[in-house]
Write a protein that holds these residues in place. Structure first.
Motif, short mmCIF file in Angstrom:
data_model
loop_
_atom_site.label_atom_id
_atom_site.label_comp_id
_atom_site.label_asym_id
_atom_site.label_seq_id
_atom_site.Cartn_x
_atom_site.Cartn_y
_atom_site.Cartn_z
N ASP A 1 -6.82 3.37 5.91
CA ASP A 1 -6.84 2.33 4.78
C ASP A 1 -7.10 0.90 5.26
N GLY A 2 -7.98 0.20 4.62
CA GLY A 2 -8.51 -1.21 4.95
C GLY A 2 -7.59 -2.13 4.65
N PHE A 3 -7.12 -2.08 3.39
CA PHE A 3 -6.32 -3.16 2.93
C PHE A 3 -4.99 -2.76 2.19
N ARG A 4 -3.78 -3.35 2.47
CA ARG A 4 -2.43 -3.02 1.76
C ARG A 4 -2.95 -3.10 0.33
N PRO A 5 -1.72 -2.76 -0.59
CA PRO A 5 -1.55 -3.06 -2.02
C PRO A 5 -1.51 -4.57 -2.19
N LYS B 1 4.10 -0.63 12.57
CA LYS B 1 4.53 -1.75 12.13
C LYS B 1 5.95 -1.39 11.24
N LEU B 2 6.91 -2.16 11.51
CA LEU B 2 8.25 -1.90 11.05
C LEU B 2 8.38 -3.02 9.89
N MET B 3 8.42 -2.88 8.63
CA MET B 3 8.26 -3.91 7.68
C MET B 3 8.18 -3.26 6.40
N ASP B 4 8.33 -4.05 5.31
CA ASP B 4 7.93 -3.54 3.86
C ASP B 4 7.33 -4.71 3.18
N ASP B 5 6.27 -4.46 2.36
CA ASP B 5 5.83 -5.65 1.42
C ASP B 5 6.18 -5.26 0.05
N ALA B 6 5.97 -6.41 -0.83
CA ALA B 6 6.49 -6.41 -2.42
C ALA B 6 5.50 -5.47 -3.04
N ASN B 7 4.20 -5.50 -2.67
CA ASN B 7 3.30 -4.60 -3.53
C ASN B 7 3.53 -3.11 -3.59
N VAL B 8 3.33 -2.79 -4.49
CA VAL B 8 3.32 -0.97 -4.76
C VAL B 8 2.02 -0.57 -4.62
N LEU C 1 17.59 -16.81 -4.41
CA LEU C 1 17.30 -15.49 -4.67
C LEU C 1 17.15 -14.75 -3.25
N ALA C 2 17.33 -13.22 -3.33
CA ALA C 2 17.01 -12.53 -2.01
C ALA C 2 16.12 -11.29 -2.28
N GLY C 3 15.14 -11.00 -1.46
CA GLY C 3 14.46 -9.89 -1.88
C GLY C 3 13.38 -9.92 -1.04
N ILE C 4 12.24 -9.08 -1.32
CA ILE C 4 11.07 -8.93 -0.53
C ILE C 4 10.00 -9.55 -1.00
N TYR D 1 9.02 -16.49 -0.25
CA TYR D 1 8.86 -16.38 -1.78
C TYR D 1 9.23 -14.94 -1.96
N VAL D 2 10.00 -14.64 -2.85
CA VAL D 2 10.23 -13.39 -3.29
C VAL D 2 9.43 -12.73 -4.50
N TRP D 3 9.00 -11.63 -4.46
CA TRP D 3 8.36 -11.52 -5.65
C TRP D 3 9.07 -10.59 -6.71
#
Length: 423
Positions: A214-218, A294-301, A341-344, A353-355
């Motif tokens: 995959d070239g790019f994340r969501p 890479k241990l993480m998560d991003d807000a985008n689905v 706020l709290a979130g990803i 900045y949270v999404w």
């Protein structure tokens, strides 16, 4: 007879006006936003398809468009005309993929408008807004098709055009299992480092895993390591569920799907199941088949948080719950907590900045109704009296946000509201 989007907007607004949520704020926002995608983002085209722009950017992202119209799938039983729009959006997505299966975003017409003057392995078409290869762009139309089947039990739109497009998608996916042999590259100059691919546009080196590169994340930012785990799990989910509908005369296509799914799953098991900082086994966000994770998560689905929502696993699954515990904690580098706020969040937007999309996804992937309602109420506090769910919002000050109009965020809020309402 041509569908009148204005009449359709009136019907959606009428439905919304009858619904009441937990607070005046959540109710008002829902009633204001439910028709957003049809009323403001959608245009009917002469060929019977529908173009859906992402919001304050005039292009149609394949991923965004699917999630923008997804809440309307649930409303087809009360507003049957919505099926015309949904199938029309699907048709346009399929035709865009046929035009360029490596592109992630497209123009309404062949205007030659582009986000940037990029360099790729082939000239960027006048119909293409951006040519970032993202697996989720190929998954999104298939996901929409499956949701239509799930809601209606109808498969009339699974015609020759659909299966021809799936065959093209499969060819791309099979090619990118062996990215080192692929001709695709992407280079952008005068941009942040995460907006282009390293290694002369080919991305960081990878080893063969069976997964799809995959070239790019969501988020539209470059993958640090070439195998984006949530997108590969999205592939397993949509291809597995779609396979039974492949016609018998297309047995070779079905065999290709079966083979690819098995290879991806084997790669996930071997490379993407890792020991998290919590000491539990869970999913990495990205791997390269060469020992890096890479241990993480991003807000985008698709995201790790969204795995039950995209149909890969159940909310109760132990590995998912282990992963969820990690990504909804300070151990996730993109989990932020502040005064309000709290979130990803995401490396696509400022730090801390949270999404709202990720806030909604927390609710959509919970079995607890109180959590769902709480997330809905939390999102409603972030609109800063604009009547909009923004792309991202400061954890300390809701008056600080990115994007005035981001339709995907608006409609994911509506998705959660419909879930709370039991629609």
């Amino acid at each position: 007879m041509k569908l009148d989007l204005n009449d359709l907007t009136v019907k959606i607004d009428a439905f919304a006006a009858k619904q009441t949520l937990s607070t005046d704020e959540t109710t008002t926002l829902f009633r204001h936003l439910l028709s957003d995608a049809v009323a403001k983002a959608t245009n009917a085209e002469a060929d019977g398809t529908f173009f859906v722009k992402t919001g304050d950017i005039p292009a149609m992202w394949l991923r965004d468009a699917t999630f923008q119209v997804l809440p309307y799938v649930k409303l087809m039983s009360v507003i049957p005309e919505l099926k015309t729009v949904l199938v029309g959006v699907l048709r346009r997505e399929l035709r865009y993929i046929q035009h360029d299966p490596y592109a992630n975003a497209f123009n309404q017409t062949a205007s030659g408008a582009h986000w940037s003057d990029d360099e790729s392995d082939q000239p960027i078409s006048d119909l293409v807004w951006e040519r970032k290869f993202e697996i989720d762009s190929l998954c999104a139309p298939l996901f929409l098709a499956l949701k239509l089947i799930e809601q209606t039990d109808q498969v009339d739109f699974l015609d020759a055009e659909f299966w021809q497009t799936l065959a093209l998608i499969m060819t791309v996916l099979e090619t990118e299992q062996h990215h080192e042999q692929s001709t695709y590259y992407f280079k952008r100059v005068d941009c942040p480092a995460n907006d282009t691919l390293t290694n002369d546009g080919k991305g960081t080196p990878v080893g063969y895993t069976g997964m799809v590169w995959d070239g790019f994340r969501p988020s539209d930012n470059a993958c640090e390591y070439g195998y984006h785990v949530p997108s590969n799990l999205f592939l397993i989910a949509v291809l597995t569920r779609l396979s039974p509908f492949i016609p018998n005369e297309l047995g070779d296509l079905k065999d290709r799907v079966t083979t690819l799914v098995a290879a991806i799953q084997q790669g996930i098991t071997r490379y993407a199941l890792v020991t998290l900082p919590t000491g539990q086994v869970g999913y990495a966000y990205e791997v390269d088949g060469l020992g890096h994770q890479k241990l993480m998560d991003d807000a985008n689905v698709p995201s790790l948080l969204a795995l039950p929502f995209i149909g890969y696993t159940t909310i109760e699954d132990v590995i998912y719950q282990n992963t969820r515990e990690f990504i909804l904690s300070a151990q996730n580098p993109y989990y932020y907590r502040g005064k309000v706020l709290a979130g990803i969040g995401s490396n696509h937007t400022p730090e801390a900045y949270v999404w709202p999309i990720s806030l909604a996804m927390e609710g959509l992937t919970s079995t607890d109704q109180t959590v769902k309602v709480a997330q809905l109420e939390k999102i409603a506090t972030t609109d800063n009296q604009t009547g909009q769910c923004h792309e991202s919002v400061s954890v300390d000050d809701v008056s600080q946000y990115t994007r005035d109009w981001f339709s995907w965020a608006n409609m994911t809020y509506c998705e959660l509201a419909l879930d709370v309402l039991g629609v």
